[in-house]
Design an enzyme around this catalytic site. Sequence first.
Site, mmCIF file in Angstrom:
data_model
loop_
_atom_site.group_PDB
_atom_site.id
_atom_site.type_symbol
_atom_site.label_atom_id
_atom_site.label_comp_id
_atom_site.label_asym_id
_atom_site.label_seq_id
_atom_site.Cartn_x
_atom_site.Cartn_y
_atom_site.Cartn_z
ATOM 1 N N CYS A 10 0.811 -1.222 0.000
ATOM 2 C CA CYS A 10 0.000 0.000 0.000
ATOM 3 C C CYS A 10 0.850 1.282 0.000
ATOM 4 C CB CYS A 10 -0.963 0.000 1.177
ATOM 5 S SG CYS A 10 -0.322 -0.787 2.655
ATOM 6 N N HIS A 42 -3.109 6.188 4.562
ATOM 7 C CA HIS A 42 -1.670 6.230 4.839
ATOM 8 C C HIS A 42 -1.121 7.599 4.400
ATOM 9 C CE1 HIS A 42 -1.821 2.086 5.779
ATOM 10 N NE2 HIS A 42 -1.030 1.575 4.864
HETATM 11 N N1 NAP Z 1 -5.048 -3.546 4.151
HETATM 12 C C1 NAP Z 1 -4.226 -2.981 3.282
HETATM 13 O O1 NAP Z 1 -4.026 -1.759 3.242
HETATM 14 C C2 NAP Z 1 -3.502 -3.847 2.305
HETATM 15 C C3 NAP Z 1 -2.825 -3.241 1.279
HETATM 16 C C4 NAP Z 1 -2.159 -4.012 0.365
HETATM 17 C C5 NAP Z 1 -2.186 -5.371 0.508
HETATM 18 N N2 NAP Z 1 -2.867 -5.963 1.536
HETATM 19 C C6 NAP Z 1 -2.854 -7.408 1.624
HETATM 20 O O2 NAP Z 1 -4.156 -7.947 1.407
HETATM 21 C C7 NAP Z 1 -4.335 -9.109 2.190
HETATM 22 C C8 NAP Z 1 -5.589 -9.008 3.028
HETATM 23 O O3 NAP Z 1 -5.550 -7.874 3.846
HETATM 24 P P1 NAP Z 1 -6.819 -7.392 4.683
HETATM 25 O O4 NAP Z 1 -6.390 -6.116 5.283
HETATM 26 O O5 NAP Z 1 -8.067 -7.419 3.870
HETATM 27 O O6 NAP Z 1 -6.937 -8.556 5.816
HETATM 28 P P2 NAP Z 1 -8.160 -8.954 6.748
HETATM 29 O O7 NAP Z 1 -9.089 -7.812 6.936
HETATM 30 O O8 NAP Z 1 -7.560 -9.583 7.945
HETATM 31 O O9 NAP Z 1 -8.946 -10.093 5.913
HETATM 32 C C9 NAP Z 1 -8.364 -11.340 5.608
HETATM 33 C C10 NAP Z 1 -9.252 -12.107 4.636
HETATM 34 O O10 NAP Z 1 -8.578 -13.309 4.258
HETATM 35 C C11 NAP Z 1 -9.451 -14.422 4.469
HETATM 36 N N3 NAP Z 1 -8.676 -15.604 4.844
HETATM 37 C C12 NAP Z 1 -7.777 -15.727 5.842
HETATM 38 N N4 NAP Z 1 -7.294 -16.992 5.887
HETATM 39 C C13 NAP Z 1 -7.903 -17.673 4.879
HETATM 40 C C14 NAP Z 1 -7.847 -19.008 4.403
HETATM 41 N N5 NAP Z 1 -7.035 -19.911 4.957
HETATM 42 N N6 NAP Z 1 -8.616 -19.361 3.358
HETATM 43 C C15 NAP Z 1 -9.453 -18.473 2.779
HETATM 44 N N7 NAP Z 1 -9.554 -17.179 3.179
HETATM 45 C C16 NAP Z 1 -8.788 -16.792 4.225
HETATM 46 C C17 NAP Z 1 -10.345 -13.978 5.609
HETATM 47 O O11 NAP Z 1 -11.499 -14.783 5.586
HETATM 48 P P3 NAP Z 1 -12.246 -15.188 6.974
HETATM 49 O O12 NAP Z 1 -13.045 -14.000 7.379
HETATM 50 O O13 NAP Z 1 -13.096 -16.346 6.552
HETATM 51 O O14 NAP Z 1 -11.176 -15.541 7.954
HETATM 52 C C18 NAP Z 1 -10.601 -12.528 5.218
HETATM 53 O O15 NAP Z 1 -11.585 -12.481 4.198
HETATM 54 C C19 NAP Z 1 -3.041 -9.296 2.972
HETATM 55 O O16 NAP Z 1 -2.186 -10.153 2.241
HETATM 56 C C20 NAP Z 1 -2.447 -7.915 3.004
HETATM 57 O O17 NAP Z 1 -1.047 -7.927 3.133
HETATM 58 C C21 NAP Z 1 -3.540 -5.218 2.429
#
Ligand code: NAP
Length: 343
Positions: free
Chosen positions: A130, A242
Amino acid sequence: MAYNVAVVGATGNVGREMLNILVEREFPLGEIHAIASRRSQGLPVSFGEKTIKCQDLATFDFSRCDFALLSAGGEVSKEWAPKIAATGCVVIDNSSAWRYDMDVPLIVPEVNADAVAGFRKKNIVANPNCSTAQLVVALKPLHDAATIRRVVVATYQSVSGAGKDAMDELWTQTKGIFVTDSPTPNVFSKQIAFNVIPHIDTFMEDGTTREEWKMVVETKKILDPKIKLTATCVRVPVFVGHSEAVNIEFERPITADEAREILREAPGMMVVDKHEDGGYVTPIDCVGEYATFVSRIREDITVENGLSLWIVSDNLRKGAALNTIQIAETIINRGLLKARKAA
Ligand SMILES: NC(=O)c1ccc[n+]([C@@H]2O[C@H](COP(=O)([O-])OP(=O)(O)OC[C@H]3O[C@@H](n4cnc5c(N)ncnc54)[C@H](OP(=O)(O)O)[C@@H]3O)[C@@H](O)[C@H]2O)c1
């Protein structure tokens, strides 16, 4: 043509924004599928006016989809991106699992859209970190104008960048402090409410953090390997958005006025730079926006050809979900993928 899309991580911060943005931008959709872990199977998630039910990643058939937009963490991406890609579905991955693979393009469409054609090698495209995404959107037009030599950046990163549990931790600690509960760090290594933490991701041998390393390596891959960059990445008690304080040294002279004009014309950028109270952008102002905002543009006379600026963007949008969908749109608009439905 209509494309079938699966959003993997649909219950998460980024996944939910992906679903919103697909609707907002009128993406040429056929079927839409919300995918998460088995824990969430059957759980409803919003999709425009409707709700759709989550399906289990382990049992979903990706061979019916054109795009899988992955945001379920690095471990899930490492395991599932190659399996999904092998079904012929194009994976656009938000985690860091594939960003540094030579055969996987790392794309910010305003900066290096041409590189997207390389997705065919593995059927995977990576979305940057990000903090990198918003930085390179602003650096690209300035680099074209005066060639960047070195960048020094300090980030002020919101808790949503660490997932939904991190947002809950800031909320719970903040409320708890008012009733004199002692805050218990869980997602973060120290108290995040009313504090700042100079530590994101794991520590590396030389004392930098992996988040800082990512900014260096990703800026080189997306923009120019010759650019030197040093970063200090800091988590702040902000829910979304950010911010970055950026100092840039150029090869050729560039004035603050020139930079302001260049950034005003640049794709994806919005300049808000009045030299008065409130004449700049803060994270709260950018929530829900597509643009990357730049303020406080000024010359730095302590170095040759120096500029300082302040960059702010919605990390869940340009830093993640929006950029992912822009990558899919780029693939479609360049005629690089025919929808399976039409085949
Ligand atoms: N947030 C940011 O600003 C940002 C920016 C760039 C990249 N990212 C990347 O995007 C990804 C997700 O970030 P987030 O902020 O959205 O995280 P989050 O809010 O914690 O959400 C995680 C998601 O992944 C799913 N998940 C976790 N374990 C799983 C599994 N074993 N099988 C299937 N689904 C699974 C969860 O489903 P359940 O609800 O069923 O557990 C939930 O839908 C990460 O890799 C992060 O590094 C985030």
